[in-house]
Design a protein around this motif. Structure first.
Motif, mmCIF file in Angstrom:
data_model
loop_
_atom_site.group_PDB
_atom_site.id
_atom_site.type_symbol
_atom_site.label_atom_id
_atom_site.label_comp_id
_atom_site.label_asym_id
_atom_site.label_seq_id
_atom_site.Cartn_x
_atom_site.Cartn_y
_atom_site.Cartn_z
ATOM 1 N N SER A 132 13.233 -40.900 -2.953
ATOM 2 C CA SER A 132 13.906 -40.135 -3.606
ATOM 3 C C SER A 132 15.119 -40.634 -4.717
ATOM 4 O O SER A 132 14.944 -40.154 -5.913
ATOM 5 N N THR A 133 15.433 -41.812 -4.384
ATOM 6 C CA THR A 133 16.575 -42.396 -5.030
ATOM 7 C C THR A 133 15.604 -43.047 -6.204
ATOM 8 O O THR A 133 16.020 -42.895 -7.520
ATOM 9 N N GLN A 135 12.593 -42.121 -7.470
ATOM 10 C CA GLN A 135 12.435 -40.852 -8.390
ATOM 11 C C GLN A 135 13.341 -40.534 -9.160
ATOM 12 O O GLN A 135 13.088 -40.122 -10.478
ATOM 13 N N LYS A 136 14.501 -40.350 -8.722
ATOM 14 C CA LYS A 136 15.574 -39.921 -9.635
ATOM 15 C C LYS A 136 15.917 -41.051 -10.879
ATOM 16 O O LYS A 136 16.103 -40.610 -12.025
#
Length: 200
Positions: A132-133, A135-136
């Motif tokens: 997720s990190t 992807q951000k």
């Protein structure tokens, strides 16, 4: 593979990988093993006499755009702090070598697909947070200007619509099925009919 042979291009071999590696790095190869991975690439795990282990990817004329794209996006994503293997040597234009290549760091560990079932719930949660990190960070990049496999922001092969990309890939798939001659176009024709019925 057959299309490459028919086009007159020579496919790279383990001997080519060894020669390119030794010329580019100045280090003798102690052991080299071809890996069963790498779309359109010939990928080798190389060990040197001092036990250093690196990866060399060799490309054919067909994969020139993929190599250029790898180098282009590697720099952009590395600058965002995305964890990627380091590129030590590469050549795309084939000025000094018969084949294009990238020699890169070999990341430690085991492929995620091979160990995921053995991960604990906490490890899986941490993995999801890490992804997720990443992807951000990737999400901060500007939008591209077309649809498809973007080798750069200026890639002229991108299509102006999602439907255009699907049409292009269908035609490429059809030509490959015909060229291979292994099976008929029955399933392909069904997919093509569905695309026509759902164009809106």
């Amino acid at each position: 593979m057959d299309s490459l042979k028919d086009s007159g291009y020579r496919m790279p071999s383990e001997k080519d990988a060894t020669s390119i590696f030794e010329k580019a790095t100045g280090k003798p190869v102690a052991k080299i093993t071809r890996l069963p991975t790498g779309s359109q690439h010939y990928v080798y795990d190389v060990s040197t006499n001092n036990d250093q282990s690196l990866i060399i990817r060799i490309g054919t004329e067909e994969s020139r755009g993929h190599f250029a794209g790898s180098i282009y996006w590697h720099e952009i994503l590395s600058n965002l702090g995305i964890p990627l293997p380091e590129f030590f040597y590469y050549e795309v234009e084939q000025k000094n070598y018969e084949f294009q290549f990238i020699i890169m760091e070999k990341l430690p560990g085991i492929d995620l697909g091979d160990v995921y079932a053995q991960l604990s719930a906490m490890q899986k949660k941490q993995l999801a947070l890490d992804i997720s990190t990443i992807q951000k960070k990737v999400g901060t990049l500007q939008q591209g200007f077309g649809f498809g496999y973007a080798r750069s922001y200026e890639d002229s092969s991108l299509k102006s619509s999602w439907l255009g990309l699907i049409d292009d890939q269908l035609q490429r798939t059809k030509s490959r099925i015909i060229q291979a001659g292994i099976f008929q176009l029955n399933y392909f024709n069904q997919v093509e009919d569905l695309v026509i019925d759902h164009r809106n």
